[in-house]
Scaffold this active site. Structure first.
Site, PDB file in Angstrom:
ATOM      1  N   GLY A  10      49.779  25.327  53.960  1.00 33.76           N
ATOM      2  CA  GLY A  10      49.036  24.468  53.030  1.00 33.76           C
ATOM      3  C   GLY A  10      48.786  23.091  53.627  1.00 33.76           C
ATOM      4  N   ASN A  32      52.002  32.764  51.140  1.00 32.16           N
ATOM      5  CA  ASN A  32      51.332  33.976  50.636  1.00 32.16           C
ATOM      6  C   ASN A  32      49.812  33.855  50.732  1.00 32.16           C
ATOM      7  OD1 ASN A  32      50.685  32.230  48.582  1.00 32.16           O
ATOM      8  ND2 ASN A  32      51.419  33.533  46.913  1.00 32.16           N
ATOM      9  N   ASN A  35      46.579  29.733  48.688  1.00 28.40           N
ATOM     10  CA  ASN A  35      45.753  28.516  48.754  1.00 28.40           C
ATOM     11  C   ASN A  35      45.633  28.025  50.205  1.00 28.40           C
ATOM     12  OD1 ASN A  35      44.131  26.669  47.401  1.00 28.40           O
ATOM     13  ND2 ASN A  35      45.759  25.145  47.302  1.00 28.40           N
ATOM     14  N   ASP A  58      55.200  36.573  49.470  1.00 33.16           N
ATOM     15  CA  ASP A  58      55.067  35.901  48.177  1.00 33.16           C
ATOM     16  C   ASP A  58      56.470  35.630  47.637  1.00 33.16           C
ATOM     17  OD1 ASP A  58      54.619  35.174  45.494  1.00 33.16           O
ATOM     18  OD2 ASP A  58      52.713  36.259  45.496  1.00 33.16           O
ATOM     19  N   SER A 125      56.948  14.922  42.943  1.00 30.23           N
ATOM     20  CA  SER A 125      55.701  14.183  42.749  1.00 30.23           C
ATOM     21  C   SER A 125      55.934  12.952  41.889  1.00 30.23           C
ATOM     22  CB  SER A 125      54.708  15.121  42.061  1.00 30.23           C
ATOM     23  OG  SER A 125      53.615  14.404  41.592  1.00 30.23           O
ATOM     24  N   TYR A 150      52.195  21.634  35.085  1.00 35.27           N
ATOM     25  CA  TYR A 150      52.453  21.376  36.504  1.00 35.27           C
ATOM     26  C   TYR A 150      53.494  20.265  36.664  1.00 35.27           C
ATOM     27  CZ  TYR A 150      52.049  19.367  41.130  1.00 35.27           C
ATOM     28  OH  TYR A 150      52.362  18.855  42.373  1.00 35.27           O
ATOM     29  N   LYS A 154      57.728  20.121  38.183  1.00 35.38           N
ATOM     30  CA  LYS A 154      58.382  19.220  39.151  1.00 35.38           C
ATOM     31  C   LYS A 154      59.643  18.615  38.525  1.00 35.38           C
ATOM     32  CE  LYS A 154      55.587  20.058  42.434  1.00 35.38           C
ATOM     33  NZ  LYS A 154      56.023  20.918  43.525  1.00 35.38           N
ATOM     34  N   PHE A 179      53.439  10.208  46.283  1.00 32.51           N
ATOM     35  CA  PHE A 179      52.384   9.569  45.496  1.00 32.51           C
ATOM     36  C   PHE A 179      51.085  10.354  45.797  1.00 32.51           C
ATOM     37  CE2 PHE A 179      54.121   6.229  42.835  1.00 32.51           C
ATOM     38  CZ  PHE A 179      55.442   6.520  43.053  1.00 32.51           C
ATOM     39  N   ASN A 180      50.042   9.790  46.329  1.00 35.11           N
ATOM     40  CA  ASN A 180      48.805  10.585  46.448  1.00 35.11           C
ATOM     41  C   ASN A 180      48.457  10.883  47.902  1.00 35.11           C
ATOM     42  OD1 ASN A 180      48.733   9.039  43.799  1.00 35.11           O
ATOM     43  ND2 ASN A 180      47.178  10.597  43.519  1.00 35.11           N
ATOM     44  N   ARG A 232      45.899   4.113  42.321  1.00 36.97           N
ATOM     45  CA  ARG A 232      46.906   5.047  42.856  1.00 36.97           C
ATOM     46  C   ARG A 232      47.401   4.552  44.203  1.00 36.97           C
ATOM     47  NH1 ARG A 232      46.247   6.486  38.590  1.00 36.97           N
ATOM     48  NH2 ARG A 232      45.723   8.496  37.659  1.00 36.97           N
ATOM     49  N   GLY A 298      44.704  11.635  29.293  1.00 30.17           N
ATOM     50  CA  GLY A 298      45.897  11.970  30.081  1.00 30.17           C
ATOM     51  C   GLY A 298      45.949  11.299  31.450  1.00 30.17           C
TER      52      GLY A 298
HETATM   53  N1  LIG Z   1      48.695  17.420  47.357  1.00 28.07           N
HETATM   54  C1  LIG Z   1      49.162  16.638  46.390  1.00 28.07           C
HETATM   55  O1  LIG Z   1      48.422  15.797  45.852  1.00 28.07           O
HETATM   56  C2  LIG Z   1      50.622  16.727  45.973  1.00 28.07           C
HETATM   57  C3  LIG Z   1      51.209  15.649  45.301  1.00 28.07           C
HETATM   58  C4  LIG Z   1      52.548  15.746  44.905  1.00 28.07           C
HETATM   59  C5  LIG Z   1      53.264  16.903  45.175  1.00 28.07           C
HETATM   60  N2  LIG Z   1      52.655  17.939  45.805  1.00 28.07           N
HETATM   61  C6  LIG Z   1      53.428  19.163  46.068  1.00 28.07           C
HETATM   62  O2  LIG Z   1      53.514  19.354  47.460  1.00 28.07           O
HETATM   63  C7  LIG Z   1      53.562  20.754  47.750  1.00 28.07           C
HETATM   64  C8  LIG Z   1      52.490  21.089  48.763  1.00 28.07           C
HETATM   65  O3  LIG Z   1      51.241  20.653  48.266  1.00 28.07           O
HETATM   66  P1  LIG Z   1      49.894  20.872  49.086  1.00 28.07           P
HETATM   67  O4  LIG Z   1      48.959  19.804  48.662  1.00 28.07           O
HETATM   68  O5  LIG Z   1      50.193  21.068  50.513  1.00 28.07           O
HETATM   69  O6  LIG Z   1      49.418  22.234  48.409  1.00 28.07           O
HETATM   70  P2  LIG Z   1      48.740  23.523  49.093  1.00 28.07           P
HETATM   71  O7  LIG Z   1      48.233  24.369  47.980  1.00 28.07           O
HETATM   72  O8  LIG Z   1      47.780  23.098  50.130  1.00 28.07           O
HETATM   73  O9  LIG Z   1      49.995  24.220  49.807  1.00 28.07           O
HETATM   74  C9  LIG Z   1      50.875  25.068  49.112  1.00 28.07           C
HETATM   75  C10 LIG Z   1      51.002  26.336  49.952  1.00 28.07           C
HETATM   76  O10 LIG Z   1      51.939  27.203  49.300  1.00 28.07           O
HETATM   77  C11 LIG Z   1      51.436  28.528  49.327  1.00 28.07           C
HETATM   78  N3  LIG Z   1      52.020  29.226  48.169  1.00 28.07           N
HETATM   79  C12 LIG Z   1      51.790  29.002  46.859  1.00 28.07           C
HETATM   80  N4  LIG Z   1      52.512  29.847  46.117  1.00 28.07           N
HETATM   81  C13 LIG Z   1      53.231  30.629  46.974  1.00 28.07           C
HETATM   82  C14 LIG Z   1      54.147  31.700  46.811  1.00 28.07           C
HETATM   83  N5  LIG Z   1      54.454  32.172  45.604  1.00 28.07           N
HETATM   84  N6  LIG Z   1      54.693  32.256  47.914  1.00 28.07           N
HETATM   85  C15 LIG Z   1      54.381  31.806  49.148  1.00 28.07           C
HETATM   86  N7  LIG Z   1      53.497  30.804  49.366  1.00 28.07           N
HETATM   87  C16 LIG Z   1      52.933  30.218  48.284  1.00 28.07           C
HETATM   88  C17 LIG Z   1      49.919  28.377  49.254  1.00 28.07           C
HETATM   89  O11 LIG Z   1      49.209  29.479  49.794  1.00 28.07           O
HETATM   90  C18 LIG Z   1      49.687  27.105  50.077  1.00 28.07           C
HETATM   91  O12 LIG Z   1      49.448  27.413  51.435  1.00 28.07           O
HETATM   92  C19 LIG Z   1      53.408  21.466  46.419  1.00 28.07           C
HETATM   93  O13 LIG Z   1      54.697  21.787  45.941  1.00 28.07           O
HETATM   94  C20 LIG Z   1      52.763  20.424  45.530  1.00 28.07           C
HETATM   95  O14 LIG Z   1      53.060  20.617  44.181  1.00 28.07           O
HETATM   96  C21 LIG Z   1      51.358  17.879  46.230  1.00 28.07           C
END
Ligand SMILES: NC(=O)c1ccc[n+]([C@@H]2O[C@H](COP(=O)([O-])OP(=O)(O)OC[C@H]3O[C@@H](n4cnc5c(N)ncnc54)[C@H](O)[C@@H]3O)[C@@H](O)[C@H]2O)c1
Length: 338
Positions: A10, A32, A35, A58, A125, A150, A154, A179-180, A232, A298
């Site tokens: 991800g 998995n 995304n 998964d 987050s 969501y 967290k 943060f962001n 932000r 929100g």
């Molecule tokens: N991007 C943001 O703005 C942000 C902010 C705060 C927290 N987060 C947290 O950071 C983490 C990563 O975020 P990101 O932006 O890289 O998201 P992302 O969607 O790009 O990465 C998440 C990855 O996890 C994989 N995934 C999801 N469910 C799965 C499962 N059941 N089994 C195996 N793989 C699975 C997806 O395919 C994806 O590659 C997440 O937990 C998200 O909630 C993100």
């Protein structure tokens, strides 16, 4: 030393894999692909010359999770990114979010207990703070009732880890409250790959800039902020990735001060939506088509981190500027357009 990165293909996970490999860690990735895509492995390899071991798995499949750990027994730490992250979708389908973000966390923690893996980093987050009463936000700010399923995952995730750490004699964990996150790798080999309409501001801006979207709507311009738009704390994804390496090293070296720690990961500086747009226009030399739209229910008005704790205890601080982050996001958008 071997580190497992869940969700490692991800957006944030892939950048963290790069930083880990560049620091000499051996990385094992679980994803998995819900995304992300396999091509991310090429981007990682192009930057580091190392292709991490990858297993498409998964985490909702408990028996698959346990067999994975059965075959990889020398893991020094786990960085757990895998989760679903679209706030709007979580409102529409809360059970999907509780299953994918909470159940999977439980399975991973159960496996850590069984296979005696003691070092765990969790993606949390700043949503846990909601609209904080005081700015900048410290880690001691009260956790407010979550605005979405969501956000709730967290909060619940942190509670599950904290409760587990209380009774475990071995587990050490750090929740990083991002943060962001924005931007992309400076090589333009990795970046954010939103599926469908982007939920976050920066990919929406770059997609509008490149002509994939007609116009950006700025929700609300009459808030009591510097220019009326929401504020932000935008953190470059590479800075964020580096925080994970420092955090996991802290646990591996037993430098933690208690078994469960939380840290804000931000720049400490707030930027308004208009400031982000201006930054984009500056670095891309493009004029962005945007218009003002009514406030969204929100939306937090203003959130930025107090970074004293993370700087003094982890020795980490953000290095990139907003312009650098926006330029990297723009270069990435241009790369994936081809
Ligand atoms: N991007 C943001 O703005 C942000 C902010 C705060 C927290 N987060 C947290 O950071 C983490 C990563 O975020 P990101 O932006 O890289 O998201 P992302 O969607 O790009 O990465 C998440 C990855 O996890 C994989 N995934 C999801 N469910 C799965 C499962 N059941 N089994 C195996 N793989 C699975 C997806 O395919 C994806 O590659 C997440 O937990 C998200 O909630 C993100």
């Amino acid at each position: 030393m071997k580190i497992l990165v869940t969700g490692g293909l991800g957006f944030i996970g892939s950048h963290t894999v790069v930083e880990l490999q560049q620091k000499g860690f051996e990385v094992v990735v679980i994803d998995n692909l819900s995304n992300s895509t396999l091509s991310v492995l090429d981007g990682i390899e192009n930057i580091t010359s190392i292709r991490p071991y990858f297993e498409q798995l998964d985490l909702r499949d408990k028996s698959a999770v346990f067999s994975f750990f059965e075959t990889h027994q020398n893991i020094a730490g786990v960085i757990h990114f895998a989760a679903s992250k679209a706030v709007g979708e979580s409102v529409e389908n809360p059970l999907l979010y509780y299953e994918n973000n909470v159940t999977t966390l439980v399975y991973v923690l159960q496996a850590l207990e069984k296979y005696q893996i003691n070092n765990f980093i969790f993606s949390s987050s700043c949503t846990v703070y909601g609209q904080a009463d005081e700015l900048p936000i410290t880690e001691n700010a009260p956790v407010k009732k979550a605005e979405s399923p969501y956000g709730n995952t967290k909060q619940i995730g942190e509670e599950i880890i904290e409760d587990t750490c209380k009774v475990s004699t071995q587990l050490k964990a750090i929740a990083l409250r991002y943060f962001n996150p924005i931007g992309a790798h400076s090589s333009a080999e990795l970046g954010e790959l939103p599926i469908g309409v982007p939920q976050n501001l920066v990919p929406y801006i770059t997609q509008t800039g490149i002509g994939l979207r007609k116009e950006l709507s700025v929700f609300g311009n009459d808030y009591s902020t510097i220019d009326g738009t929401c504020v932000r704390d935008y953190i470059h994804v590479v800075d964020l990735a580096k925080a994970h390496v420092i955090a996991v090293e802290r646990l591996i070296n037993n430098n933690n001060s208690c078994n469960f720690e939380t840290y804000n990961i931000g720049t400490g500086k707030g930027s308004s939506v208009l400031e982000v747009i201006q930054s984009f226009e500056r670095v891309s030399n493009t004029s962005l088509n945007y218009s003002f739209a009514p406030r969204r229910v929100g939306d937090v008005i203003e959130a930025y981190a107090n970074t004293q704790k993370v700087t003094s205890q982890l020795g980490w601080k953000a290095e990139s500027t907003l312009d650098e982050a926006m330029l990297s996001a723009w270069n990435w958008e241009n790369k994936i357009k081809k």
